[in-house]
Design a protein around this motif. Structure first.
Motif, PDB file in Angstrom:
ATOM      1  N   GLU A  14       0.845  -1.206   0.000  1.00  0.00           N
ATOM      2  CA  GLU A  14       0.000   0.000   0.000  1.00  0.00           C
ATOM      3  C   GLU A  14       0.877   1.252   0.000  1.00  0.00           C
ATOM      4  O   GLU A  14       0.598   2.209  -0.722  1.00  0.00           O
ATOM      5  CB  GLU A  14      -0.953   0.008   1.192  1.00  0.00           C
ATOM      6  N   SER A  15       1.939   1.252   0.804  1.00  0.00           N
ATOM      7  CA  SER A  15       2.804   2.435   0.831  1.00  0.00           C
ATOM      8  C   SER A  15       3.559   2.585  -0.492  1.00  0.00           C
ATOM      9  O   SER A  15       3.780   3.704  -0.951  1.00  0.00           O
ATOM     10  CB  SER A  15       3.763   2.409   2.019  1.00  0.00           C
ATOM     11  N   ALA A  16       3.932   1.482  -1.114  1.00  0.00           N
ATOM     12  CA  ALA A  16       4.604   1.555  -2.420  1.00  0.00           C
ATOM     13  C   ALA A  16       3.680   2.173  -3.464  1.00  0.00           C
ATOM     14  O   ALA A  16       4.103   3.006  -4.274  1.00  0.00           O
ATOM     15  CB  ALA A  16       5.049   0.166  -2.863  1.00  0.00           C
ATOM     16  N   ARG A  17       2.423   1.775  -3.456  1.00  0.00           N
ATOM     17  CA  ARG A  17       1.444   2.369  -4.380  1.00  0.00           C
ATOM     18  C   ARG A  17       1.315   3.878  -4.130  1.00  0.00           C
ATOM     19  O   ARG A  17       1.279   4.668  -5.064  1.00  0.00           O
ATOM     20  CB  ARG A  17       0.072   1.719  -4.215  1.00  0.00           C
ATOM     21  N   ALA A  18       1.243   4.252  -2.863  1.00  0.00           N
ATOM     22  CA  ALA A  18       1.103   5.670  -2.516  1.00  0.00           C
ATOM     23  C   ALA A  18       2.325   6.460  -2.961  1.00  0.00           C
ATOM     24  O   ALA A  18       2.202   7.541  -3.551  1.00  0.00           O
ATOM     25  CB  ALA A  18       0.885   5.823  -1.009  1.00  0.00           C
ATOM     26  N   TYR A  44       5.631   3.199   6.915  1.00  0.00           N
ATOM     27  CA  TYR A  44       4.609   2.739   5.970  1.00  0.00           C
ATOM     28  C   TYR A  44       3.253   3.348   6.310  1.00  0.00           C
ATOM     29  O   TYR A  44       2.526   3.816   5.434  1.00  0.00           O
ATOM     30  CB  TYR A  44       4.469   1.214   5.993  1.00  0.00           C
ATOM     31  N   LYS A  45       2.912   3.334   7.594  1.00  0.00           N
ATOM     32  CA  LYS A  45       1.624   3.877   8.032  1.00  0.00           C
ATOM     33  C   LYS A  45       1.530   5.376   7.764  1.00  0.00           C
ATOM     34  O   LYS A  45       0.470   5.874   7.371  1.00  0.00           O
ATOM     35  CB  LYS A  45       1.404   3.598   9.519  1.00  0.00           C
ATOM     36  N   ALA A  46       2.626   6.112   7.965  1.00  0.00           N
ATOM     37  CA  ALA A  46       2.622   7.554   7.700  1.00  0.00           C
ATOM     38  C   ALA A  46       2.371   7.827   6.220  1.00  0.00           C
ATOM     39  O   ALA A  46       1.607   8.732   5.867  1.00  0.00           O
ATOM     40  CB  ALA A  46       3.946   8.178   8.144  1.00  0.00           C
ATOM     41  N   VAL A  47       3.004   7.042   5.353  1.00  0.00           N
ATOM     42  CA  VAL A  47       2.799   7.195   3.910  1.00  0.00           C
ATOM     43  C   VAL A  47       1.345   6.911   3.554  1.00  0.00           C
ATOM     44  O   VAL A  47       0.702   7.671   2.826  1.00  0.00           O
ATOM     45  CB  VAL A  47       3.738   6.260   3.115  1.00  0.00           C
ATOM     46  N   ILE A  48       0.805   5.818   4.082  1.00  0.00           N
ATOM     47  CA  ILE A  48      -0.578   5.446   3.780  1.00  0.00           C
ATOM     48  C   ILE A  48      -1.547   6.492   4.322  1.00  0.00           C
ATOM     49  O   ILE A  48      -2.512   6.873   3.643  1.00  0.00           O
ATOM     50  CB  ILE A  48      -0.894   4.044   4.338  1.00  0.00           C
TER      51      ILE A  48
END
Length: 75
Positions: A14-18, A44-48
């Protein structure tokens, strides 16, 4: 959104997509470091969370993240 229910791999994808939807500048990437404190899960959570604020849901569900095609090889 319950990001704590996502697996590590789901957080990563999910973070990679973002990240693929934003300009890859040091300023953009650095904004997530402040929230992560050397913890990859928090990063990862911050990016998402940033993406969800922009588009309303996970990158795999709405916005430009839906169009991102991830490629990886398993061993």
């Amino acid at each position: 959104m319950e990001l704590d229910k996502l697996t590590t791999r789901e957080l990563q994808t999910e973070s990679a997509r973002a990240l693929a939807t934003m300009d890859a500048t040091s300023v953009n990437i650095h904004q997530f470091n402040k929230q992560a404190h050397h913890n990859s899960w928090n990063w990862y959570k911050a990016v998402i969370n940033w993406y969800v604020e922009q588009y309303g849901d996970l990158p795999s569900k709405v916005g430009p993240g839906v169009e991102v095609k991830l490629i990886w090889q398993s061993k």
